[in-house]
Design an enzyme around this catalytic site. Structure first.
Site, PDB file in Angstrom:
ATOM      1  N   SER A  20       0.761  -1.142  -0.042  1.00  0.00           N
ATOM      2  CA  SER A  20      -0.140  -0.072  -0.172  1.00  0.00           C
ATOM      3  C   SER A  20       0.998   1.283   0.058  1.00  0.00           C
ATOM      4  O   SER A  20       0.437   2.445   0.113  1.00  0.00           O
ATOM      5  CB  SER A  20      -0.845   0.026   1.172  1.00  0.00           C
ATOM      6  N   ASN A 107      -2.423  -2.454  13.005  1.00  0.00           N
ATOM      7  CA  ASN A 107      -3.840  -2.356  12.907  1.00  0.00           C
ATOM      8  C   ASN A 107      -4.320  -1.179  13.676  1.00  0.00           C
ATOM      9  O   ASN A 107      -5.126  -0.381  13.292  1.00  0.00           O
ATOM     10  CB  ASN A 107      -4.603  -3.567  13.644  1.00  0.00           C
ATOM     11  N   THR A 152     -39.623  26.837 -11.742  1.00  0.00           N
ATOM     12  CA  THR A 152     -39.836  25.361 -11.264  1.00  0.00           C
ATOM     13  C   THR A 152     -40.044  24.623 -12.395  1.00  0.00           C
ATOM     14  O   THR A 152     -40.546  25.085 -13.458  1.00  0.00           O
ATOM     15  CB  THR A 152     -40.901  24.989 -10.277  1.00  0.00           C
ATOM     16  N   HIS A 153     -39.647  23.072 -12.327  1.00  0.00           N
ATOM     17  CA  HIS A 153     -39.934  22.371 -13.665  1.00  0.00           C
ATOM     18  C   HIS A 153     -38.807  23.072 -14.775  1.00  0.00           C
ATOM     19  O   HIS A 153     -39.259  22.992 -15.858  1.00  0.00           O
ATOM     20  CB  HIS A 153     -41.215  22.330 -14.193  1.00  0.00           C
ATOM     21  N   SER A 274     -12.591  27.019 -27.772  1.00  0.00           N
ATOM     22  CA  SER A 274     -12.594  25.962 -28.650  1.00  0.00           C
ATOM     23  C   SER A 274     -11.498  26.124 -29.724  1.00  0.00           C
ATOM     24  O   SER A 274     -11.233  27.054 -30.172  1.00  0.00           O
ATOM     25  CB  SER A 274     -13.955  25.642 -29.190  1.00  0.00           C
ATOM     26  N   LYS A 280     -16.589  30.287 -29.300  1.00  0.00           N
ATOM     27  CA  LYS A 280     -16.966  29.621 -27.893  1.00  0.00           C
ATOM     28  C   LYS A 280     -16.435  30.158 -26.749  1.00  0.00           C
ATOM     29  O   LYS A 280     -15.176  30.617 -26.851  1.00  0.00           O
ATOM     30  CB  LYS A 280     -16.703  28.147 -28.031  1.00  0.00           C
ATOM     31  N   ASN A 282     -16.616  28.086 -23.230  1.00  0.00           N
ATOM     32  CA  ASN A 282     -16.894  26.972 -22.634  1.00  0.00           C
ATOM     33  C   ASN A 282     -16.991  27.119 -21.060  1.00  0.00           C
ATOM     34  O   ASN A 282     -15.867  27.377 -20.438  1.00  0.00           O
ATOM     35  CB  ASN A 282     -16.570  25.646 -23.233  1.00  0.00           C
ATOM     36  N   GLU A 287     -18.640  22.595 -15.701  1.00  0.00           N
ATOM     37  CA  GLU A 287     -19.014  20.953 -16.039  1.00  0.00           C
ATOM     38  C   GLU A 287     -18.057  20.081 -15.179  1.00  0.00           C
ATOM     39  O   GLU A 287     -18.580  18.804 -14.885  1.00  0.00           O
ATOM     40  CB  GLU A 287     -18.641  20.817 -17.675  1.00  0.00           C
ATOM     41  N   TYR A 314      -9.766  -6.494  12.377  1.00  0.00           N
ATOM     42  CA  TYR A 314      -9.274  -5.939  11.005  1.00  0.00           C
ATOM     43  C   TYR A 314      -9.208  -6.833  10.245  1.00  0.00           C
ATOM     44  O   TYR A 314      -8.824  -8.184  10.371  1.00  0.00           O
ATOM     45  CB  TYR A 314      -7.656  -5.587  11.614  1.00  0.00           C
ATOM     46  N   LYS A 322      -8.393   3.750   1.432  1.00  0.00           N
ATOM     47  CA  LYS A 322      -7.609   4.892   1.382  1.00  0.00           C
ATOM     48  C   LYS A 322      -7.744   5.488  -0.155  1.00  0.00           C
ATOM     49  O   LYS A 322      -8.011   6.635  -0.137  1.00  0.00           O
ATOM     50  CB  LYS A 322      -6.108   4.450   1.773  1.00  0.00           C
TER      51      LYS A 322
HETATM   52  N1  ARG Z   1      -1.319  -1.375   5.144  1.00  0.00           N
HETATM   53  C1  ARG Z   1      -2.259  -1.839   5.940  1.00  0.00           C
HETATM   54  C2  ARG Z   1      -3.946  -0.986   5.781  1.00  0.00           C
HETATM   55  O1  ARG Z   1      -3.634  -0.034   5.180  1.00  0.00           O
HETATM   56  C3  ARG Z   1      -1.784  -1.459   7.590  1.00  0.00           C
HETATM   57  C4  ARG Z   1      -2.329  -2.698   8.490  1.00  0.00           C
HETATM   58  C5  ARG Z   1      -1.780  -3.649   8.220  1.00  0.00           C
HETATM   59  N2  ARG Z   1      -2.187  -4.645   8.845  1.00  0.00           N
HETATM   60  C6  ARG Z   1      -1.913  -6.098   9.024  1.00  0.00           C
HETATM   61  N3  ARG Z   1      -2.363  -6.866  10.067  1.00  0.00           N
HETATM   62  N4  ARG Z   1      -1.444  -6.515   7.994  1.00  0.00           N
HETATM   63  O2  ARG Z   1      -4.818  -1.629   6.153  1.00  0.00           O
END
Ligand code: ARG
Length: 458
Positions: A20, A107, A152-153, A274, A280, A282, A287, A314, A322
């Site tokens: 990660s 964790n 409205t509408h 454009s 144009k 825009n 948007e 966990y 994330k």
């Molecule tokens: N990279 C992990 C996460 O974002 C951290 C926790 C990892 N815990 C474990 N027991 N492998 O959740």
């Protein structure tokens, strides 16, 4: 870091799916702050020596400076931010680094880091939304008496003021800020000390680390502390509603800035040309704000799906909390900032708005109200009479106020020329003087009240 009972290295695909560090490196500041708080507490409770705590703190400061300066080498083999930091700490200070992970787990560590990160983000979005409210309220005050069609509408309904319309978005943003601040209150408890899931046998002081990190208190249940991602879900849910609000104003800006409406002109800073059509201008930013709401909803749905049915405590699934959140939260801040800039620069065309405000018999309700007030007709009867007058005006191809009095009297003989006093768009908005209504003096008072409130809390 965990290789004790393993004989082989993880396979390449395993390393790829497992790591990660590519995204959780964004937590480095929070990770280091939490580690410093943890080390200080371990020393205070006599679990490690003051000497070791000192070198740990110094090493962590060095790492923070290295990452800030872009000099830190992140390694995928070390999986995540927690182990990257700890491994570098060992290089810097030697064996004492190995004592930092006493009485904690990744964790509770990741839960702590991410809470701290989201908390910082919540403080940032609150400031961004306040700035957005300020430009809306300022523009509203300037245009408290600028009439435009209310819809409205998407059909012309009754004239309103541009200021009143803008203040509607100030109210929405206020509720958004309220939701974010609620989320912050519930988020602000410390998971640290829950360790892997069951707590720890070391005599740690969870209140001390909670306090050091600005949390209100330690979380009361260690299983919940490591298994909970409500703080992400709740933030994303509040984001989704805020994104809906932004998308509605964005859509209105797209409509208003179309030459077919011509209600507003976007500044050059928020319009694009454009490559083929030289005429144009825009509304790309509007948007994109409209579109970015999709990412925000997507992140909320994705994390709900990740969390649904997960057994305690966990699970590695939770690492998927994330990327979507980073993406969505980034998109929301950018959207708010873009809307703030667009609104600040927005130049309404008061003449076109006024002309449009009178179109579509928009003061028909004023005529019906006059019949009720002056001739004491029941509203339903007044509605019917007005409908017939509108039909007559349609046939004659003129607006209501251009119908001759005799034409009005041919439908309701008791109508007098005083009726013309309520048929203009100005008298219409002025008459809606109820609290919360569109009358210029009400709009002015609301805009001022908001500006006062916003400067008090700034
Ligand atoms: N990279 C992990 C996460 O974002 C951290 C926790 C990892 N815990 C474990 N027991 N492998 O959740």
């Amino acid at each position: 870091m965990w290789g004790g009972r393993f004989r082989l290295q993880p396979g390449a695909v395993m390393a790829q799916i497992n790591a990660s560090i590519g995204f959780d490196r964004r937590l480095y500041r929070q990770d280091i702050a939490a580690s410093k708080a943890h080390a200080a507490m371990l020393a205070k409770t006599g679990i490690i020596t003051a000497q070791d705590a000192k070198s740990i703190a110094r090493g962590l400061d060095t790492i923070l400076a290295e990452i800030d300066a872009g000099k830190f080498v992140f390694k995928r083999a070390l999986e995540d931010i927690h182990m990257n930091v700890e491994s570098r700490l060992a290089e810097l200070i030697g064996p004492a680094a190995g004592r930092l992970h006493t009485a904690r787990s990744r964790n509770d560590q990741v839960a702590t880091d991410f809470r701290l990160w989201i908390r910082d983000w919540l403080d940032g979005i609150d400031a961004a939304l306040a700035a957005y409210q300020r430009v809306l309220a300022e523009k509203a005050l300037q245009h408290a008496a600028t009439v435009m069609p209310g819809f409205t509408h998407l059909q012309p309904a009754q004239p309103v003021t541009f200021g009143h319309h803008l203040l509607a978005y100030v109210e929405m943003a206020a509720r958004d800020r309220g939701r974010f601040s609620d989320a912050r209150k519930r988020l602000n408890e410390s998971p640290l000390g829950a360790a892997a899931l069951a707590g720890t046998s070391f005599p740690i002081d969870r209140a001390m680390t909670a306090k050091a990190l600005g949390f209100a208190r330690p979380m009361a249940n260690s299983l919940d502390a490591v298994a909970d991602r409500d703080f992400v879900l709740e933030t994303l849910a509040a984001c989704a509603i805020a994104a809906v609000h932004l998308s509605r104003l964005a859509e209105e800006i797209v409509i208003w800035s179309s030459p077919l409406f011509g209600f507003v002109r976007l500044s050059d800073r928020f319009a694009t040309g454009s490559s083929i059509m030289p005429q144009k201008r825009n509304p790309d930013a509007a948007e994109l704000v409209r579109a970015k709401s999709g990412r925000v909803f997507g992140a909320l749905m994705a994390l709900l799906a990740v969390m649904k049915g997960l057994p305690l405590a966990y699970q590695k699934d939770m690492q998927e909390d994330k990327e979507g959140a980073f993406d969505a939260l980034g998109a929301l801040v950018l959207s708010v900032d873009a809307m703030t800039g667009m609104v600040r620069d927005l130049a309404p065309d008061a003449t076109r708005m006024r002309r449009a405000a009178g179109e579509g018999f928009s003061t028909a309700t004023d005529l019906a109200d006059w019949l009720v007030r002056t001739l004491k007709l029941p509203f339903r009867e007044a509605h019917r009479v007005t409908g017939r007058i509108v039909a007559k005006a349609t046939d004659a191809g003129v607006p209501l106020e251009k119908l001759p009095l005799e034409a009005l009297r041919s439908i309701e003989p008791r109508i007098t020329k005083a009726v013309f006093g309520v048929l203009s768009v100005d008298s219409s908005v002025k008459s809606r003087a109820v609290y919360g209504g569109t009358a210029p003096h009400r709009v002015r008072a609301q805009a001022k009240a908001w500006l006062r409130k916003l400067s008090e809390t700034a």
